[in-house]
Enzyme design. Structure first.
Site, PDB file in Angstrom:
ATOM      1  N   GLY A  95       0.821  -1.190   0.000  1.00 47.95           N
ATOM      2  CA  GLY A  95       0.000   0.000   0.000  1.00 47.95           C
ATOM      3  C   GLY A  95       0.856   1.241   0.000  1.00 47.95           C
ATOM      4  N   ASP A 148      -5.380  10.244  13.834  1.00 47.08           N
ATOM      5  CA  ASP A 148      -5.601   9.849  12.434  1.00 47.08           C
ATOM      6  C   ASP A 148      -6.336   8.517  12.363  1.00 47.08           C
ATOM      7  OD1 ASP A 148      -5.520  10.252   9.714  1.00 47.08           O
ATOM      8  OD2 ASP A 148      -3.534   9.372   9.446  1.00 47.08           O
ATOM      9  N   GLY A 187       0.496   8.956   2.690  1.00 48.38           N
ATOM     10  CA  GLY A 187       1.128  10.259   2.683  1.00 48.38           C
ATOM     11  C   GLY A 187       2.596  10.239   3.048  1.00 48.38           C
TER      12      GLY A 187
END
Length: 806
Positions: free
Chosen positions: A500, A618, A503
């Site tokens: 994957g 987050d 950011g």
């Protein structure tokens, strides 16, 4: 020259005796008969069938195997040539009987596909398939066909991935011959994978599962009534589990007790790294998995490290008495043993430690004699009975570190662990103090309490400051990996191993030399996360230990590389399932609800139960990873912050997080707290229930986010319309409605109106009356457009922690 079992092409037969094909259904062939591609042997009562097969309708890979005759779907239980498929359809199975050898034949183009040596040569050999699933080579004129001693060769001695009733898992101590199981590489390839199961022949043998050479799960040694770990079984009365040991051999096997018509098997599954117990349910026409090992956190071998005990009920690790945590994993002794003045602490309901460093003594010794034996040997660190029947008998002593300890909920045995005399004195001292306290009068007790609070009031702040300072000075010892090890494990960060991207960089799958799988987060040079954030994530995660948090395995800072090494999560991340039109069907309601509870418990640990108050900042679907049992683990702590002392909020000028999950007070004013995470949890809760993203093109009204859509349904009295159609059939309506209700409480505009995570768990896990929610924060579309997107470090909803299933 030895005798062999092989396969050769039918066009190459050149023998001094005639060969004929079998003409009717039979369970045997003699050395005058052959078995070709389109023929099979069927056991006497029709239980099993032997023949040739191809996987996935392959036309160029053929195998000789055994499968269930009465069960549809050709469930393969044994493969002869699993490592070398035949690539030509012109092959045949037969027996050669001449003056030099006896041979079963299966080959093509004169190339031997499969061969097995036999110890002796029968005069009139016959190959027979038994109703047990065993293929045997024996003397034709021997009437006792089920006597193992009369077999020249048998397939039960060479298991593949399946253990059938009556098969042995063990070792011949005279010859060194080992009977072990090895999983198929995958469903299309029966050749041996890395997942295996065999009997570890120590002084006190125990069955052991491994991934490569790495121990993965142990059943524990035989303790007289069962194996030491005694996992809970759904149908314990259906089977008899056997342990046999003498000077010639040691083995494990199992049998059906009452119903021989029930088909059952144990299978190693490479995809999940589990041993599956399967029973055929004829009424449903399917295999039922009634047990799988390992199942829970504590059953994973050595999960807590040396000298640490895993509590089954709590799924938590605790150091043994007299030991303290070791930063590299496991526990170390607080004080050295004295030998002459040591004593023992008794632990009950225990799976005893790994027996590789165990000395097993005679069965006639009682527990008192065993204790004396251990006490007289200064290197002995623990002892236990080896047979728990009756009052117990036999003696087992351990030396060195104690590995793979766990407390069992309803079984196990007593284990006695050696500690210094000071530990025993502490225990006795506590008992005396308790006795004195009970005898103190009410008046004196009240006086003591008053003094206690007066003293505490003046000292609390000082104590907290000292403790905070002490904890800040701790340097967590996270393993440091050499870059060459990580490069090798990921095949130089090859694209095929990429899991994957987010950011901060990319995540790659890796496999260490010991077979352990890892996930490697490689920070990009241009990422927003620099050395400060990198070290923050290392220091933070190293101190966090919870079953619903991802585990940090190590890190690497070398050359220009900054790498974090995590435990590998085979089922990727939550968003991979709930937002995919096909894969979302995999998650039924029970699985989703368990995921919701797990995330809530992980957040509660961060906010309240860990040594530091941690705000994740987050939390989102892509940062919730799923293990092989679909248990959630919160990941990616690069943006997390620690609040010290009594601090509950903090203000920052740099707003970080992900668009769609950030609380309004944080997005607008930079004010974050534990209630900011609660807001993110509320968004995630709605996404899990609905299968929709909070922001995206799936909503009919592009100006309406998921929160607003859900609230409109709520005030219209149609909240259950939010539930995804993909799992409505399995959905518990009252639970789903409760989750939607709780989500609105978490999504309140003002932080003080949102519940704590402890109250969230109470609401999820009980039937208490819920407070009525006010209108949730519907600001997302209205305000986010005015924010400076460069401040949203994790603005990309793709996560660097998305992991791919193997």
């Amino acid at each position: 020259m030895g005798n062999f079992i092989i396969v050769i092409p039918i066009i190459c037969f050149c023998f001094v005796f005639p060969i004929s094909k079998i003409k009717a259904e039979t369970d045997t062939i003699t050395h005058f008969q052959s078995l070709s591609k389109n023929q099979t042997l069927v056991s006497k009562n029709g239980e099993f069938e032997l023949g040739f097969f191809a996987l996935d309708n392959s036309t160029n890979h053929y195998y000789l195997g055994i499968w269930y005759k009465k069960i549809p779907g050709q469930t393969i239980v044994w493969v002869a040539n699993r490592e070398k498929p035949a690539t030509n359809p012109n092959f045949v199975l037969l027996i050669i009987n001449n003056t030099t050898n006896n041979t079963l034949l299966l080959s093509h183009n004169n190339n031997v596909v499969w061969s097995v040596s036999v110890a002796r040569k029968p005069k009139n050999p016959v190959l027979q398939l038994l109703d047990s699933g065993n293929l045997v080579l024996r003397e034709q004129n021997n009437d006792d066909e089920n006597e193992e001693k009369n077999y020249v060769w048998q397939s039960f001695d060479y298991p593949g991935d399946t253990l059938l009733p009556g098969m042995k898992l063990g070792k011949d101590l005279r010859t060194g011959f080992v009977r072990r199981l090895t999983a198929w590489k995958n469903k299309k390839d029966p050749s041996p994978g890395t997942f295996n199961w065999e009997m570890d022949v120590t002084k006190w043998p125990e069955p052991m599962q491994r991934i490569g050479s790495m121990k993965q799960f142990s059943s524990g040694p035989w303790i007289g009534v069962d194996y030491g770990s005694k996992p809970t079984r759904k149908n314990p009365s259906t089977f008899e589990y056997v342990y046999f040991s003498n000077k010639d051999e040691v083995y494990f096997s199992f049998y059906l007790l009452n119903n021989n018509s029930v088909s059952t098997r144990m299978v190693l599954d490479q995809a999940t790294y589990r041993r599956l117990y399967l029973v055929w349910i004829n009424s449903d026409q399917e295999w039922l998995v009634y047990n799988s090992l390992p199942r829970v956190f504590c059953e994973r071998y050595g999960v807590c490290g040396p000298n640490s005990n895993c509590d089954w009920d709590k799924s938590a690790c605790d150091c043994l008495r007299g030991f303290r945590p070791n930063h590299t994993g496991g526990c170390l002794r607080d004080k050295p043993l004295n030998c002459e003045s040591d004593g023992f602490v008794k632990y009950v309901k225990m799976k005893v430690p790994d027996t590789s460093n165990c000395l097993y003594l005679n069965q006639s010794m009682n527990l008192v004699e065993c204790r004396d034996k251990c006490l007289r040997n200064c290197s002995c660190v623990a002892y236990a009975n080896s047979d728990i029947r009756g009052e117990g008998s036999g003696c087992a002593l351990w030396f060195g570190d104690l590995n793979d300890l766990r407390t069992l909920p309803d079984a196990g045995q007593d284990l006695y662990i050696r500690v210094p005399a000071s530990e025993l004195e502490t225990k006795n001292g506590r008992k005396i103090k308790i006795g004195i306290a009970v005898g103190v009068t009410i008046g004196v007790l009240c006086g003591l309490v008053l003094v206690f609070f007066l003293v505490r009031k003046g000292r609390t702040r000082s104590i907290l400051k000292d403790r905070s300072k002490e904890e800040q000075e701790e340097d967590p010892k996270v393993p440091l990996y050499d870059l060459s090890v990580i490069v090798s494990s990921t095949d130089n960060f090859s694209h095929k191993n990429k899991l994957g991207e987010g950011g901060f960089g990319s995540v790659f799958k890796g496999t260490l030399e010991n077979g352990q799988r890892i996930a490697v987060k490689r920070l990009s040079s241009g990422s927003g996360q620099g050395i400060k954030e990198f070290k923050n994530e290392i220091a933070l995660i190293a101190k966090l230990q919870h079953r619903n948090l991802v585990k940090l395995q190590g890190y690497c800072i070398q050359n220009e590389e900054k790498l974090l090494i995590y435990e590998y999560m085979p089922n990727k991340s939550l968003d991979f399932f709930i937002f995919d039109q096909t894969k979302k069907r995999v998650l039924d309601w029970n699985t989703r609800f368990n995921i919701i509870l797990g995330i809530a418990k992980g957040l509660l640990y961060l906010h309240q139960d860990s040594r530091h108050r941690v705000i994740h900042r987050d939390l989102k679907a892509s940062n919730v990873l799923l293990d092989d049992e679909m248990n959630p683990k919160i990941s990616d702590f690069g943006l997390a912050r620690i609040l010290g002392g009594d601090q509950t909020t903090e203000i920052t000028r740099c707003v970080v997080g992900t668009y769609g999950y950030i609380a309004p007070e944080y997005a607008i004013d930079g004010n974050f707290s534990v209630k900011s995470d609660v807001f993110s949890f509320g968004v995630l809760l709605l996404e899990i229930v609905s299968g929709k993203k909070n922001r995206g093109d799936q909503h009919q009204n592009q100006n309406t986010n998921l929160i607003e859509q859900a609230w409109n349904l709520w005030i219209e009295g149609r909240p259950l319309d939010l539930i995804s159609e993909d799992f409505k059939e399995s959905c518990n309506g009252s639970e789903a409605l409760r989750c939607i209700h709780i989500s609105f409480l978490c999504l309140q505009q003002h932080p003080h109106d949102r519940p704590s995570m402890s109250f969230v768990i109470m609401m999820l896990d009980s039937e208490i009356c819920l407070p009525q929610p006010k209108q949730p924060a519907l600001f997302v579309g209205e305000y986010y457009s005015s924010l400076n997107k460069s401040n949203l470090i994790s603005g990309n909803e793709l996560s660097m922690s998305i992991l791919e299933a193997r």
